[in-house]
Write a protein that holds these residues in place. Structure first.
Motif, PDB file in Angstrom:
ATOM      1  N   LYS A   1       7.609  -1.377  -3.232  1.00 42.58           N
ATOM      2  CA  LYS A   1       6.707   0.000  -2.886  1.00 42.58           C
ATOM      3  C   LYS A   1       5.381  -0.354  -3.910  1.00 42.58           C
ATOM      4  O   LYS A   1       5.562  -0.193  -5.000  1.00 42.58           O
ATOM      5  CB  LYS A   1       7.332   1.026  -3.197  1.00 42.58           C
ATOM      6  N   LYS A   2       4.301  -0.310  -3.240  1.00 45.14           N
ATOM      7  CA  LYS A   2       3.086  -0.718  -4.205  1.00 45.14           C
ATOM      8  C   LYS A   2       2.311   0.548  -4.339  1.00 45.14           C
ATOM      9  O   LYS A   2       1.570   0.511  -5.208  1.00 45.14           O
ATOM     10  CB  LYS A   2       2.114  -1.810  -3.409  1.00 45.14           C
ATOM     11  N   ARG A   3       2.262   1.302  -3.322  1.00 46.45           N
ATOM     12  CA  ARG A   3       1.529   2.562  -3.616  1.00 46.45           C
ATOM     13  C   ARG A   3       2.291   3.881  -3.330  1.00 46.45           C
ATOM     14  O   ARG A   3       2.921   4.098  -2.359  1.00 46.45           O
ATOM     15  CB  ARG A   3       0.138   2.639  -2.517  1.00 46.45           C
ATOM     16  N   ILE A   4       2.304   4.576  -4.342  1.00 48.55           N
ATOM     17  CA  ILE A   4       3.238   5.862  -4.077  1.00 48.55           C
ATOM     18  C   ILE A   4       2.491   7.216  -4.181  1.00 48.55           C
ATOM     19  O   ILE A   4       1.767   7.370  -5.076  1.00 48.55           O
ATOM     20  CB  ILE A   4       4.170   5.710  -5.416  1.00 48.55           C
ATOM     21  N   LEU A   5       3.030   8.244  -3.476  1.00 51.78           N
ATOM     22  CA  LEU A   5       2.503   9.534  -3.551  1.00 51.78           C
ATOM     23  C   LEU A   5       3.435  10.415  -4.175  1.00 51.78           C
ATOM     24  O   LEU A   5       4.761  10.621  -3.452  1.00 51.78           O
ATOM     25  CB  LEU A   5       1.745  10.062  -2.279  1.00 51.78           C
ATOM     26  N   PHE A   6       3.212  11.306  -5.143  1.00 46.81           N
ATOM     27  CA  PHE A   6       4.033  12.423  -5.557  1.00 46.81           C
ATOM     28  C   PHE A   6       3.549  13.623  -5.232  1.00 46.81           C
ATOM     29  O   PHE A   6       2.666  14.160  -5.679  1.00 46.81           O
ATOM     30  CB  PHE A   6       4.368  12.135  -7.147  1.00 46.81           C
TER      31      PHE A   6
END
Length: 796
Positions: free
Chosen positions: A217-222
């Motif tokens: 997983k390279k780009r993560i949204l919290f």
């Protein structure tokens, strides 16, 4: 060397350690000895508390620091080789460890929990302990982990060198999720259910870190729906992401980062969907979306916020919540599936990671019996009050009885005066007006402290800027003020109130989700500030929800898949809509987007819908007040300290004879006292109730087995009358006589303390070596103390 004479620790050092080392295990990095994996449950009675024993494994073996793979229970050689297997299996089940061993130094019993048919247990000699690679291959096969997924699963945790590592349940939650994502079996939605105060944000941080560093997983949204949740996350563990992380503000999008934190409100535009900020990202931009408090806004499938999740539907979605929602309107499981892992409030309290609670139920006469205004009774505005019976659900929602509010404030104040007037307290009210009124009533009930500092009691609600500005100060353990916060919905969730010791329920709470969230405000432990447990003061019988089968059980889906939801439903579970707020530094309205035509207060209730009637001159009294405790089975119980003690003692000693035998045979009576304390027996509380002149022995005999107790002085005088120590010389007799006086004053535990001869009054009789010589040396002195102790309990 006779192996039978060796201690358990000697067996570990001389036999078990060499065996596992020769099998290829790195003692420094893969083997941990005497691993305490719980903190020990806190037991509460009255104003006192004690901690029970930790669960402690003799060995836990790790393939990698994040993968516990085997547990070993060691026994001394007087035991059989398999004597520890059941204890080890209990630990392995809790820790989710597949390979279990027991040893007494002669060999091992190996229990393989991955086997479902055939021989589960086998005997191994000391030279046949399996290697790390052998167990790792079996582990991968058991978990269905491919070689490609293995590198992801074995990715290490983040470490900042502080020595902090995930607790066992956090490790299970993280590992299960990483394994599910790594196996990528077509299901890209998951949910973790963890009680408030158990570290969901820390789990999210380690989860993101491992998936990011492994490259899957390279780009993560919290995603969160409250400013405080984002602020706490950025300041907390997520700070370690440093320059790789950004918070989306002012709907300004920069695609150069890896980790993004955002409010739903910051990504969407309720008034003009064409301006939705999330659409500035391509729909496949994010690989992973973490949804904090996923039981709220995004849970409803027709919400504006759900659109964001649907837009990024190609990403893996992981929901975090303490309270998954399952109603006829909303279903967490319909979207996320069944929980990958659940760690409940009851388990957290049993393990000692969460604070237990006691309940003070206060019943007011007008709540229990209702109130009907006399004929022609007028409110404060001079208007006649409608003639009907008003009950608990009406008070403060439709009608304000000033004397009721004053009595509630008085009872809260009495409790604080009887414990600590600076205990952080949250008073949950019906709505904003009620919170405002309770602030006034509490200020009037505490004029001395309010005059010293006006922030002693504050209204902290969504519409009150001054109060919201003090929310961080209320939460921070080192800040004294505010002490009492009156609120309605603002502080039900997302408020990390570590030192909150009193929760007051004066609101008609029917939602199990909301109830769990409110109770969660008190469950954090902060020993540095004396927070070990908390008290719930219940004026509305809300704590009856503790008896609901759903309180700490797994949620059951009641919404039918594909059902057309009626968002106007009056289901009480829909009452926890986010409050009207503003994102710090932004101009983003913090308003539930799917209700554009009405103005909401923080409860989701319409302003000005119907005026409240205010009356005074009504007599209000307390008709019942009782204290309840959380039992070991998680149920709320009402019982006396004596009944509680009797039950706990008899779980260890079924009869008086069994207790007396253990007491006589114990080399140190202190060991029995400490064991009983670990099972929740509070001797200090018993002395307060039964009498401070009795020692633990007599307290147990009297309370648990209904024997007539003797005071310490009576026991000491009985020994002196028997004059059993005439066989000793003058100095030795004088020392024993002084020790008896010391026992009468201070008790048994001091008598067993070897340093007692260095304390007054014994030290006045001579130096420690002189006193020991008077008995003929150290062995003879120790024997004399044992004999003295036996004489004290001779009559028993």
């Amino acid at each position: 060397m006779n192996k039978k004479d060796l201690s358990e620790r000697d067996i570990c050092t001389k036999f078990i350690n060499p065996s596992i080392k020769s099998a290829g295990w790195d003692i420094d990095t893969q083997v941990r000895e005497e691993v305490g994996f719980t903190d020990g449950r806190i037991y509460v009675r009255g104003k006192l508390h004690t901690r029970g024993a930790q669960k402690r494994a003799d060995y836990i073996l790790y393939y990698k620091p994040n993968i516990p793979i085997a547990v070993i229970e060691a026994k001394d050689n007087k035991h059989t080789v398999g004597a520890g297997i059941q204890q080890a299996l209990d630990y392995a089940e809790t820790l989710e460890i597949p390979f279990v061993f027991s040893s007494n130094g002669d060999g091992f019993i190996f229990h393989d929990r991955t086997i479902t048919s055939g021989q589960i247990e086998s005997e191994l000699d000391l030279d046949s302990f399996p290697s790390p690679e052998t167990l790792w291959e079996k582990y991968k096969a058991y978990k269905g982990i491919s070689e490609e997924a293995a590198s992801i699963v074995s990715q290490d945790y983040f470490s900042d060198g502080s020595g902090r590592s995930p607790r066992y349940y956090q490790q299970i939650a993280i590992n299960r999720t990483v394994e599910a994502v790594a196996k990528n079996e077509g299901d890209n939605r998951h949910i973790l259910v963890m009680a408030t105060g158990t570290g969901k944000t820390y789990v999210a941080f380690q989860l993101i870190y491992r998936l990011w560093k492994s490259g899957i997983k390279k780009r993560i949204l919290f995603l969160a729906d409250r400013t405080s949740l984002i602020d706490q996350t950025v300041r907390g563990d997520f700070r370690h992401f440093k320059d790789a992380m950004t918070v989306i503000k002012h709907k300004q999008i920069d695609t150069a980062y890896n980790i993004y934190l955002a409010l739903y409100q910051g990504l969407s535009d309720n008034k003009n969907p064409d301006n939705d900020a999330y659409k500035q990202f391509s729909s496949d931009f994010f690989d992973l979306v973490i949804v904090d408090e996923c039981h709220r806004g995004s849970a409803r499938e027709d919400s504006k916020w759900r659109e964001i999740l649907e837009y990024f539907k190609g990403a893996t979605h992981i929901g975090l919540t303490a309270t998954p929602k399952e109603t006829k309107v909303v279903s967490s499981s319909e979207y996320f599936g069944d929980p990958l892992y659940t760690y409940s409030l009851k388990q957290g309290i049993d393990d000692g990671f969460l604070a237990p609670y006691k309940v003070i139920k206060v019943t007011l006469d007008i709540d229990a019996e209702g109130w009907r205004p006399p004929k022609g009774f007028k409110d404060k505005d001079g208007q006649e009050v409608e003639d009907r019976i008003y009950n608990r659900t009406d008070f403060d929602k439709h009608i304000i009885v000033e004397e009721r509010r004053q009595l509630v404030a008085q009872k809260i104040t009495e409790f604080l005066k009887g414990s600590d007037r600076f205990s952080k307290t949250i008073v949950f009210c019906v709505d904003i007006e009620h919170a405002e009124g309770m602030r006034k009533a509490l200020a009037n009930a505490n004029p001395d402290l309010v005059s010293a500092n006006s922030k002693y009691v504050m209204q902290i609600t969504g519409d009150n800027k001054e109060g919201k500005d003090q929310l961080d100060a209320f939460i921070h353990p080192a800040e004294t003020y505010p002490v009492i916060a009156t609120t309605s919905k603002l502080m039900t969730t997302g408020v990390d109130a570590q030192t909150c010791k009193l929760i007051v329920l004066d609101s008609n709470i029917g939602s199990m989700t909301e109830f769990k969230q409110i109770i969660g405000r008190g469950t954090r432990i902060n020993e540095d500030y004396g927070k070990h447990y908390f008290t719930i003061m219940d004026f509305r019988s809300v704590t009856a929800l503790f008896a609901d089968k759903d309180f700490d059980g797994d949620p059951v889906r009641v919404k039918e898949a594909g059902e057309n939801d009626d968002i106007s439903s009056t289901d009480e579970e829909s009452d926890d809509s986010p409050i009207t707020d503003k994102l710090t530094g932004d101009d983003i309205e913090f308003l539930e987007p799917e209700t554009p035509d009405i103005t909401l207060d923080e409860e989701g209730a319409e302003y000005g819908k119907k005026r409240k009637v205010t009356v005074n001159g009504v007599e209000v009294t307390v008709i019942k007040e009782r204290v309840q405790y959380m039992g070991g089975d998680g149920k709320i119980i009402t019982e006396s300290l004596r009944d509680y003690t009797r039950k706990n003692v008899r779980t260890s000693y079924s009869s008086l004879d069994a207790f007396l035998m253990s007491w006589r045979e114990a080399d140190k009576k202190r060991a029995i006292v400490e064991e009983l304390e670990q099972h929740g027996v509070l001797f200090a509380a018993l002395q307060d109730e039964v009498g401070s002149a009795f020692d633990p022995f007599d307290l147990i005999c009297h309370v648990a087995f209904e024997q007539k107790p003797l005071t310490r002085k009576e026991r000491a005088d009985n020994v002196k009358k028997r004059n059993y120590f005439t066989k000793y010389g003058d100095l030795a007799r004088t020392v024993l006589d002084s020790l008896l006086d010391k026992y009468a004053d201070d008790g048994l535990l001091d008598l067993e303390n070897p340093a007692i001869i260095t304390l007054d009054p014994i030290k006045r009789l001579g130096t420690a070596p002189e006193i020991v010589r008077a008995f003929g040396g150290k062995p003879a002195y120790d024997a004399a103390i044992r004999e003295l102790t036996n004489e004290l309990y001779h009559s028993a």
